[in-house]
Design an enzyme around this catalytic site. Structure first.
Site, PDB file in Angstrom:
ATOM      1  N   ASP A 188       0.168  10.953   4.046  1.00 21.82           N
ATOM      2  CA  ASP A 188      -1.019  10.756   4.879  1.00 21.82           C
ATOM      3  C   ASP A 188      -1.759  12.058   5.098  1.00 21.82           C
ATOM      4  O   ASP A 188      -2.972  12.070   5.302  1.00 21.82           O
ATOM      5  CB  ASP A 188      -0.621  10.174   6.248  1.00 21.82           C
ATOM      6  CG  ASP A 188      -0.225   8.711   6.161  1.00 21.82           C
ATOM      7  OD1 ASP A 188      -0.603   8.058   5.173  1.00 21.82           O
ATOM      8  OD2 ASP A 188       0.467   8.230   7.080  1.00 21.82           O
ATOM      9  N   GLU A 248       0.855  -1.201   0.000  1.00 22.36           N
ATOM     10  CA  GLU A 248       0.000   0.000   0.000  1.00 22.36           C
ATOM     11  C   GLU A 248       0.893   1.254   0.000  1.00 22.36           C
ATOM     12  O   GLU A 248       0.735   2.135  -0.824  1.00 22.36           O
ATOM     13  CB  GLU A 248      -0.885  -0.026   1.245  1.00 22.36           C
ATOM     14  CG  GLU A 248      -1.794   1.182   1.383  1.00 22.36           C
ATOM     15  CD  GLU A 248      -2.431   1.278   2.770  1.00 22.36           C
ATOM     16  OE1 GLU A 248      -2.025   0.521   3.682  1.00 22.36           O
ATOM     17  OE2 GLU A 248      -3.326   2.119   2.938  1.00 22.36           O
ATOM     18  N   HIS A 249       1.791   1.326   0.964  1.00 26.49           N
ATOM     19  CA  HIS A 249       2.765   2.419   1.043  1.00 26.49           C
ATOM     20  C   HIS A 249       4.154   1.841   0.794  1.00 26.49           C
ATOM     21  O   HIS A 249       4.497   0.793   1.336  1.00 26.49           O
ATOM     22  CB  HIS A 249       2.778   3.056   2.437  1.00 26.49           C
ATOM     23  CG  HIS A 249       1.462   3.574   2.892  1.00 26.49           C
ATOM     24  ND1 HIS A 249       0.623   2.846   3.716  1.00 26.49           N
ATOM     25  CD2 HIS A 249       0.825   4.747   2.664  1.00 26.49           C
ATOM     26  CE1 HIS A 249      -0.469   3.564   3.967  1.00 26.49           C
ATOM     27  NE2 HIS A 249      -0.371   4.706   3.355  1.00 26.49           N
TER      28      HIS A 249
END
Lengths: 428, 428
Positions: B356, B322-323
């Site tokens: 984020d 995801e990251h």
């Protein structure tokens, strides 16, 4: 055909209603086949192919010889037609490639998106009497442009264990990597879990009957993506007094012949058109080979007239048609304010058939009102967009304090620390 | 933390495995709440809010006064931070708008795509101790840029019937149309069916616990779209010997503090880095307020070293993080050949926290390996792309014969007729 004159808005949801398709009773069947294919692999495929397709296959791969024989049996006229269609589909889908567009949101903070191919894709092509080789073009061509590394095609064999020549030709033309003669739920299960001969894929594309549809839904429970949810095909034609009733009827019928559950709606601002179109439909339907199917669909179709163009526009957006043919003087009004449709066909010389085969647009489109939230298949469908960001020491100094404040306010101290440490290092 | 040196490929699937999340036991609960909300509307929402959120609400709408009071209670520093973040998110997402690119596939056959907004979108924001106001920015800003006509936010009230000030501030800043103090399965059900006070939407976005996740899955059975399937959050950091172990540890921990089921992986081509990073993690974790959660996640995390960069690359693509934080001399190799990730953070001054909150990229990203087939939320997520085609008499004469041949070969005579009639008219 039901004629409806100037219906009130409160009745629209009734007029635009699709047949409810409930696949929940298939869940048990799908789960059974999935469990067997997951556990037994190819031997389960063999069993189900014998059961459902009435043929015993020792090998599911369409062999090189088989493909070559098939190619030799497709007429050169049809080959040329398919190649023209393929060329147009390729041009249009290649034009959809994402240009990298780097944005510096703050000095030292660069962000951009890049599209990367989905590595392994599965294409399902139904069998039966009409070989849908055009769908091979619509799915394999953008997959190839996207750069997918493995393009796998599954299609059910007939009782002689064969696949239509045109499907094999289209698959070879478009660069499909492997062709498997497996259909139905068992094909989707094989693409979901992988077997000895068929690789697991990341995303499954393609039309199918209610079993295949239910199986594709089930595949999403195991982490796979699918092209889109499926429903019966549909067409809305809007025309003013200048439309050609014969053309319109031919378009309505080309949708109606797909299946008894196909949806066909004609909308106009000229009440006199209703009967003109109806007369043409009744005349043209009689000579169709698939007239029994078309008649069932036409029996459920609607001819609707409105007094105001705004009502027509709102009605079309409320429906969100998969296919939308527009033939009107003030076409700009209807195009500019359109919110939901799958694919739009503009003018008297743009039949739906053009987009089904050869204009270049894709024919895998959202049905059942899904056009309100889903795109049809396009180049995007075979890629995912990854975001990138690169921040310099100047950049983190610019946005770091904001990140610290926000992370703290969300109670996420470690998120804050990741910035604090870097800012401290820079302020040494 | 488990250290793994040069693992063989056959062990990769084990190392990259995510925790299996099985929501099937929630199906019954979800179906019950859905049926009640569908049948009883707001009164069911009241009942479930009392049951699950322990508060009786007469009105679910966050009133104007309530929003204004909340805004006045957010510090001006935090407001400025949120505004900077919002500005960057807006810049980056606005840059993603689709340019109309008309292609003439054949003379007289024009095809193009246009993005149109999804009319009604629902945003779910979890409640609880940490108010995730940053997610309001990530979802409402692109919705507004896309032109969505109705943006509805649902978030659970606390036991005083209130919502966090920051959430109300962010919602007002980004132009959310209506804010409802309803959470959990009942909120998703309300967005799915509509109630007296809450409109049915076309697509639902946002994170949530396992109940919300299961409810969003259920919403897709009723024709709604959702942003993406959900799973626990995850981060992979790749660094060579030049990486900063303290920075890396801070990044790993900022992921680990999300939840006990968070996934954290460090990969390097310099074996000595494994212990350096581990030491820093052990040091930094002790001062975190959420250390109990972080320790559980870290206990399941892995530090992996490889000898070859190609192995590292393949391992990362096999994982599809995801990251993905990348800090390496030869970053071009790792970027150019990356196939699957949600969002990529490049260099020593690009912590995950930046994306984020405030770099401009979206933080709603594919987890659980979904990065292989799904994009994160972007401007596309709030639109659908409609294809258009306009064919002249010259155009249909060019491609008409190919359409006729292909339609006939597929056994679809009415599709052929729609072209034949037009060609006949032109040849009169």
């Amino acid at each position: 055909m039901e004629k409806i004159i100037n219906p009130e808005r409160r009745s629209w949801s009734q007029i635009t209603k699709r047949p409810e398709v409930d696949n929940s009773d298939l869940r048990g069947i799908v789960e059974g086949v999935f469990a067997d294919v997951r556990a037994q692999g190819d031997s389960a495929l063999k069993l189900y192919t014998e059961k459902f397709d009435k043929v015993v296959l020792e090998n599911f791969v369409a062999s090189k010889e088989e493909v070559e024989t098939a190619i030799s049996r497709v007429s050169s006229d049809l080959k040329a037609a398919i190649e023209l269609a393929a060329s147009n589909i390729e041009k249009f889908h290649a034009s959809q490639a994402l240009a990298i567009n780097e944005v510096e949101t703050v000095a030292g903070v660069k962000c951009w998106q890049e599209a990367r191919p989905i590595e392994k894709v599965g294409i399902y092509i139904p069998g039966g009497t009409a070989p849908l080789f055009s769908t091979v073009l619509m799915l394999a061509i953008p997959a190839k442009i996207a750069g997918c590394k493995e393009i796998i095609l599954c299609t059910p064999p007939n009782q002689e264990g064969k696949v239509a020549n045109e499907i094999l030709y289209a698959a070879q033309l478009t660069g499909v990597d492997r062709i498997f003669k497996v259909g139905g739920i068992q094909a989707i299960a094989a693409l979901t879990f992988g077997t000895e001969s068929i690789s697991k894929v990341d995303k499954i594309f393609g039309p199918g009957n209610q079993y295949v549809t239910a199986a594709k839904q089930a595949a999403t429970q195991y982490g796979l993506a699918i092209d889109m949810p499926a429903g019966p095909s549909e067409l809305l034609v809007m025309s003013d007094a200048n439309g050609n009733p014969a053309f319109i009827a031919s378009d309505l019928l080309s949708q109606a012949e797909h299946g008894a559950d196909s949806q066909v709606i004609f909308v106009t601002n000229d009440q006199a058109m209703l009967s003109k179109v109806e007369t043409q439909v009744e005349k043209q339907i009689e000579v169709l080979p698939r007239r029994d199917i078309a008649k069932l669909a036409i029996a459920n179709s609607r001819l609707v007239s409105f007094e105001s163009d705004q009502d027509i526009l709102d009605f079309i957006n409320a429906y969100g048609p998969e296919h939308y043919i527009l033939s009107a003087e003030n076409e700009e009004f209807f195009l500019k304010n359109l919110i939901s449709a799958g694919s739009v066909f503009i003018g008297n010389y743009t039949p739906e058939s053009a987009g089904d085969y050869a204009s270049g647009t894709n024919h895998t489109l959202p049905t059942n009102g899904y056009a309100k939230a889903y795109s049809g298949v396009n180049l995007d469908s075979f890629t995912k967009k990854i975001t990138f960001q690169k921040i310099t020491s100047q950049g983190i100094q610019a946005i770091g304090p904001a990140i610290e404040l926000m992370a703290e306010a969300e109670g996420l101290q470690a998120h804050k620390n990741a910035v604090t440490l870097r800012l401290a290092e820079l302020n040494k």
